[in-house]
Scaffold this motif. Structure first.
Motif, PDB file in Angstrom:
ATOM      1  N   TRP A 133      49.753   9.888 -47.855  1.00 14.76           N
ATOM      2  CA  TRP A 133      48.627  10.777 -47.546  1.00 14.76           C
ATOM      3  C   TRP A 133      48.832  12.192 -47.487  1.00 14.76           C
ATOM      4  O   TRP A 133      50.216  12.408 -47.151  1.00 14.76           O
ATOM      5  N   ASP A 134      48.361  13.208 -47.769  1.00 11.41           N
ATOM      6  CA  ASP A 134      48.721  14.731 -47.774  1.00 11.41           C
ATOM      7  C   ASP A 134      48.164  14.954 -46.115  1.00 11.41           C
ATOM      8  O   ASP A 134      46.947  15.240 -46.042  1.00 11.41           O
ATOM      9  N   LEU A 135      49.054  15.343 -45.459  1.00 13.68           N
ATOM     10  CA  LEU A 135      49.038  15.827 -43.887  1.00 13.68           C
ATOM     11  C   LEU A 135      48.768  17.383 -43.740  1.00 13.68           C
ATOM     12  O   LEU A 135      48.101  18.037 -42.644  1.00 13.68           O
ATOM     13  N   SER A 136      49.445  18.058 -44.532  1.00 10.63           N
ATOM     14  CA  SER A 136      49.342  19.399 -44.786  1.00 10.63           C
ATOM     15  C   SER A 136      49.873  20.336 -43.278  1.00 10.63           C
ATOM     16  O   SER A 136      49.425  21.266 -42.889  1.00 10.63           O
ATOM     17  N   ARG A 137      50.567  19.622 -42.532  1.00 10.21           N
ATOM     18  CA  ARG A 137      51.151  19.771 -40.946  1.00 10.21           C
ATOM     19  C   ARG A 137      50.051  20.180 -40.122  1.00 10.21           C
ATOM     20  O   ARG A 137      50.491  20.788 -39.241  1.00 10.21           O
ATOM     21  N   ASP A 138      49.101  19.373 -40.228  1.00 10.53           N
ATOM     22  CA  ASP A 138      47.934  19.683 -39.336  1.00 10.53           C
ATOM     23  C   ASP A 138      47.940  18.570 -38.025  1.00 10.53           C
ATOM     24  O   ASP A 138      47.209  18.633 -37.305  1.00 10.53           O
ATOM     25  N   PHE A 139      48.960  17.504 -38.457  1.00 11.47           N
ATOM     26  CA  PHE A 139      48.537  16.325 -37.241  1.00 11.47           C
ATOM     27  C   PHE A 139      49.855  16.233 -36.594  1.00 11.47           C
ATOM     28  O   PHE A 139      51.162  16.523 -37.049  1.00 11.47           O
TER      29      PHE A 139
END
Length: 289
Positions: free
Chosen positions: A201-207
């Motif tokens: 999964w691509d989290l993009s540093r959001d979690f």
């Protein structure tokens, strides 16, 4: 000559006699208590003065001269009757209002004039998001600087199915899958019969966290089958678990500042099986209150 000497002797005798009588009279008066009391005597602070050139009534006039000046007590303009004085710029004591249990939108109005530090608590609580759960100082106590306020927050939940997944034919879902007799919606299934099956999964540093349940599918596993599950963030292994049929594991793994999350599955014993990622979701912090 003899007559003058006799006259002088008579005069001396007369003076001595008068003096003796006066002494006896004074002694008698003293014995009888008829002499003036000391309090009746003329006060030292009131001295009779005669002007050298005054005559008549002016010569006998008394002039009052104070011996010592009386002290004058002056009350400061900022003193209270009880004696406690206050400096003009002394600020009144501020007491802490009660904000615990109120929503932060209400609490911040009550402490708008105070300096405060705001902390967010993500511990599970049965309260509304944004509710004040602690304050220092307590209600009614003198305000200290800064005031500390703790607000309960709830993570924003994003289902794994809503995020971008890698193009890998070794998984299926989201769908309804059964693990240890319980059906889970919005779940994924990874085919572990391949040498190294995975999902990404691509989290993009959001979690901050990923959570869910991992276990073998009831429909596609045999007794004795076990698999290892490795969690990797940005290519680095951060957690490894082993699970077998009928023994699912609930996980909650930090993914702070991670760009990507990969779950790698390998069969460790028995036949190939399907690993189910049940109720997989990602948790993100809400915007500041």
């Amino acid at each position: 000559m003899s007559e003058r000497s006799g006259a002088n002797s008579g005069a001396v005798a007369w003076v001595v006699a008068v003096a003796t009588l006066l002494g006896v009279a004074i002694a008698l008066l003293t014995y009888l208590g008829l002499t003036p009391e000391s309090g009746d005597a003329q006060s030292p602070t009131h001295i009779a003065q005669s002007t050298p050139h005054a005559t008549g009534a002016d010569a006998d006039r008394d002039v009052g001269v104070p011996e010592t000046a009386a002290a004058t007590q002056v009350t400061p303009p900022n003193a209270d009757p009880g004696g406690a004085s206050h400096t003009p710029d002394e600020a009144p004591v501020a007491l802490m209002p009660n904000v615990t249990g109120t929503h932060w939108n209400v609490a911040k109005e009550k402490i708008a004039d105070l300096q405060y530090d705001l902390e967010e608590s993500f511990e599970p609580r049965n309260v509304r998001d944004g509710t004040v759960v602690a304050q220092v100082p307590r209600a009614g106590e003198q305000v200290t600087v800064p005031v500390n306020i703790t607000v309960a927050r709830k993570y924003v939940t994003v289902e794994a199915s809503e995020l971008t997944q890698s193009d890998n034919f070794r998984f299926s879902g989201p769908s309804l899958y059964s693990v240890d007799g319980t059906q889970y919606r919005n779940s994924f299934k990874v085919f572990s019969q391949y040498p190294s099956a995975s999902m990404e999964w691509d989290l993009s540093r959001d979690f901050d966290y990923v959570e869910g349940l991992i276990g073998l599918s009831d429909e596609h596993a045999e007794s004795g089958t076990a698999v290892s599950v490795e969690f990797r963030t940005d290519g680095q292994a951060v957690r490894t678990e082993s699970t077998s049929l009928g023994s699912p594991i609930r996980i909650r793994e930090p993914v702070h500042d991670a760009h990507r999350l990969e779950v790698v599955v390998n069969t460790t014993s028995g036949t190939a099986a399907h690993l189910v990622l049940a109720d997989f979701r990602f948790l993100a912090k809400p915007t500041p209150p």
